[in-house]
Design a protein around this motif. Sequence first.
Motif, PDB file in Angstrom:
ATOM      1  N   GLY A  17       0.767  -0.993   0.150  1.00 55.10           N
ATOM      2  CA  GLY A  17       0.200   0.023  -0.573  1.00 55.10           C
ATOM      3  C   GLY A  17       0.998   1.386   0.163  1.00 55.10           C
ATOM      4  N   SER A  18       1.890   1.145  -0.278  1.00 56.25           N
ATOM      5  CA  SER A  18       2.839   2.488   0.017  1.00 56.25           C
ATOM      6  C   SER A  18       3.283   2.243  -1.122  1.00 56.25           C
ATOM      7  CB  SER A  18       3.881   2.591   1.113  1.00 56.25           C
ATOM      8  OG  SER A  18       4.936   1.358   1.101  1.00 56.25           O
ATOM      9  N   GLN A  19       3.414   3.643  -1.839  1.00 56.77           N
ATOM     10  CA  GLN A  19       4.150   3.934  -2.753  1.00 56.77           C
ATOM     11  C   GLN A  19       5.431   3.719  -3.164  1.00 56.77           C
ATOM     12  OE1 GLN A  19       4.438   3.852  -6.144  1.00 56.77           O
ATOM     13  NE2 GLN A  19       3.135   5.135  -6.613  1.00 56.77           N
ATOM     14  N   LYS A  20       5.929   3.495  -4.218  1.00 58.43           N
ATOM     15  CA  LYS A  20       7.585   2.761  -4.113  1.00 58.43           C
ATOM     16  C   LYS A  20       8.205   3.728  -5.135  1.00 58.43           C
ATOM     17  CE  LYS A  20       7.585  -1.495  -3.654  1.00 58.43           C
ATOM     18  NZ  LYS A  20       8.271  -2.598  -3.008  1.00 58.43           N
ATOM     19  N   LYS A  21       9.884   3.515  -5.344  1.00 54.62           N
ATOM     20  CA  LYS A  21      10.731   4.926  -5.854  1.00 54.62           C
ATOM     21  C   LYS A  21       9.792   5.432  -7.431  1.00 54.62           C
ATOM     22  CE  LYS A  21      14.975   5.936  -7.929  1.00 54.62           C
ATOM     23  NZ  LYS A  21      15.820   5.297  -7.732  1.00 54.62           N
ATOM     24  N   GLN A  22      10.185   6.246  -7.951  1.00 55.58           N
ATOM     25  CA  GLN A  22       9.425   6.421  -9.071  1.00 55.58           C
ATOM     26  C   GLN A  22      10.320   6.686 -10.376  1.00 55.58           C
ATOM     27  OE1 GLN A  22       5.600   6.629  -9.979  1.00 55.58           O
ATOM     28  NE2 GLN A  22       6.405   5.232  -8.256  1.00 55.58           N
ATOM     29  N   TYR A  23      10.201   6.011 -11.701  1.00 60.48           N
ATOM     30  CA  TYR A  23      11.506   6.354 -12.312  1.00 60.48           C
ATOM     31  C   TYR A  23      10.945   6.810 -13.631  1.00 60.48           C
ATOM     32  CZ  TYR A  23      13.246   2.469  -9.594  1.00 60.48           C
ATOM     33  OH  TYR A  23      13.634   1.416  -8.335  1.00 60.48           O
ATOM     34  N   GLY A  24      11.817   7.536 -14.722  1.00 56.13           N
ATOM     35  CA  GLY A  24      11.933   7.979 -15.688  1.00 56.13           C
ATOM     36  C   GLY A  24      11.806   7.883 -17.087  1.00 56.13           C
ATOM     37  N   ALA A  25      12.118   6.053 -16.801  1.00 49.77           N
ATOM     38  CA  ALA A  25      12.158   4.937 -17.581  1.00 49.77           C
ATOM     39  C   ALA A  25      12.838   3.607 -17.412  1.00 49.77           C
ATOM     40  CB  ALA A  25      12.936   5.542 -19.371  1.00 49.77           C
ATOM     41  N   ALA A  26      13.260   2.647 -18.365  1.00 56.79           N
ATOM     42  CA  ALA A  26      14.159   1.377 -18.174  1.00 56.79           C
ATOM     43  C   ALA A  26      15.129   1.586 -18.454  1.00 56.79           C
ATOM     44  CB  ALA A  26      12.591   0.250 -18.073  1.00 56.79           C
ATOM     45  N   GLU A  27      16.182   1.443 -17.190  1.00 56.89           N
ATOM     46  CA  GLU A  27      17.268   1.397 -18.052  1.00 56.89           C
ATOM     47  C   GLU A  27      17.889  -0.291 -19.087  1.00 56.89           C
ATOM     48  OE1 GLU A  27      19.841   1.218 -14.404  1.00 56.89           O
ATOM     49  OE2 GLU A  27      19.194   2.892 -13.763  1.00 56.89           O
ATOM     50  N   ASP A  28      18.569  -0.055 -20.156  1.00 55.86           N
ATOM     51  CA  ASP A  28      18.450  -1.488 -20.642  1.00 55.86           C
ATOM     52  C   ASP A  28      19.563  -2.222 -20.025  1.00 55.86           C
ATOM     53  OD1 ASP A  28      19.193  -3.347 -22.659  1.00 55.86           O
ATOM     54  OD2 ASP A  28      20.544  -2.248 -23.476  1.00 55.86           O
ATOM     55  N   GLN A  29      18.732  -3.253 -20.045  1.00 59.22           N
ATOM     56  CA  GLN A  29      18.924  -4.868 -19.133  1.00 59.22           C
ATOM     57  C   GLN A  29      20.048  -6.019 -20.327  1.00 59.22           C
ATOM     58  OE1 GLN A  29      17.682  -4.503 -15.569  1.00 59.22           O
ATOM     59  NE2 GLN A  29      18.004  -3.492 -16.408  1.00 59.22           N
ATOM     60  N   ASN A  30      20.261  -5.477 -21.370  1.00 60.78           N
ATOM     61  CA  ASN A  30      20.899  -5.535 -22.537  1.00 60.78           C
ATOM     62  C   ASN A  30      20.446  -7.753 -22.569  1.00 60.78           C
ATOM     63  OD1 ASN A  30      22.674  -3.944 -22.812  1.00 60.78           O
ATOM     64  ND2 ASN A  30      23.620  -3.699 -20.609  1.00 60.78           N
ATOM     65  N   MET A  31      19.118  -7.739 -22.825  1.00 62.41           N
ATOM     66  CA  MET A  31      18.967  -8.830 -22.823  1.00 62.41           C
ATOM     67  C   MET A  31      19.333  -9.723 -24.310  1.00 62.41           C
ATOM     68  SD  MET A  31      15.261  -8.515 -20.524  1.00 62.41           S
ATOM     69  CE  MET A  31      15.127  -9.799 -20.171  1.00 62.41           C
ATOM     70  N   ASP A  32      19.378 -10.755 -24.109  1.00 59.25           N
ATOM     71  CA  ASP A  32      19.588 -11.721 -25.230  1.00 59.25           C
ATOM     72  C   ASP A  32      18.286 -11.866 -25.528  1.00 59.25           C
ATOM     73  OD1 ASP A  32      20.793 -13.032 -27.490  1.00 59.25           O
ATOM     74  OD2 ASP A  32      22.619 -13.702 -26.597  1.00 59.25           O
ATOM     75  N   PRO A  33      17.790 -11.742 -26.738  1.00 59.48           N
ATOM     76  CA  PRO A  33      16.089 -13.012 -27.677  1.00 59.48           C
ATOM     77  C   PRO A  33      17.022 -13.804 -27.461  1.00 59.48           C
ATOM     78  CG  PRO A  33      17.489 -11.244 -29.193  1.00 59.48           C
ATOM     79  CD  PRO A  33      18.219 -11.281 -27.894  1.00 59.48           C
TER      80      PRO A  33
END
Length: 175
Positions: A17-33
Motif C-alpha cells: 500500500g505504499s508508493q515505491k520509487k518512481q522512475y523516468g524510464a527502464a534502464e537497458d538490461q541487455n537481454m539476449d533474445p
Amino acid sequence: PVKQNVACDAELPETAGSQKKQYGAAEDQNMDPDKSYTLKMETSCGDIEIELDVERAPVTSNSVAFLVREKFYDGTFFHRLAPDFVIQGGDPVGEGSGGSGYRVQETPPEDLTYDEGVVAMAKGGTEPPGTSGSQFFIVSGASGQNLPPEYALLGKVTKGMDVVAKIMETASADM
C-alpha cells in the motif's frame, strides 16, 4: 484502503500500500533474445516462475526485468482477483492506480491469445494497445481468451499455476 485478506493466511507485507520509487524510464538490461530468462516470484502461497518472451516482447521484458532488479515488486500483492479470468499485481499502492512512474509501448504479437498461464501487462482503458507500466496479470482461466489483443505480452507461467489457483481461492472466500 488496502485489502486485508491475504492469500494462504499470510500477513500483509509491511510495505503493501505504499508508493515505491518512481522512475523516468527502464534502464537497458541487455537481454539476449536467443537466451531464456525466468522470473521467480515468491508469494505467500508458494513460488511462480515466469519465462519472459524476450523474442516477441523485448521492450516489455526489459521493463519488467529492470523493475525486478530494482526490487520494485518486493512487498506488493495481487490486488485484483477475478475468478476464471486473471490475478493482477504490480501496483505498489494496491488499489490498481499505482505504478513505476513511466510507461512503455510495445504492440502485442498478432497471434497472441490470452490462454491460461499467459502473463501480460495491464493498461488503462483509454491507453493505446501495448501500453504498460508496472502492473501485470496472469491469466488464470478460460475467460482470458475473450480479451482483445491489446495487452502487452510478458511471458508464460512455467511453474506455479497451482499457486495461482491458491491465490484465486482468496477471491472465492470473499464471495
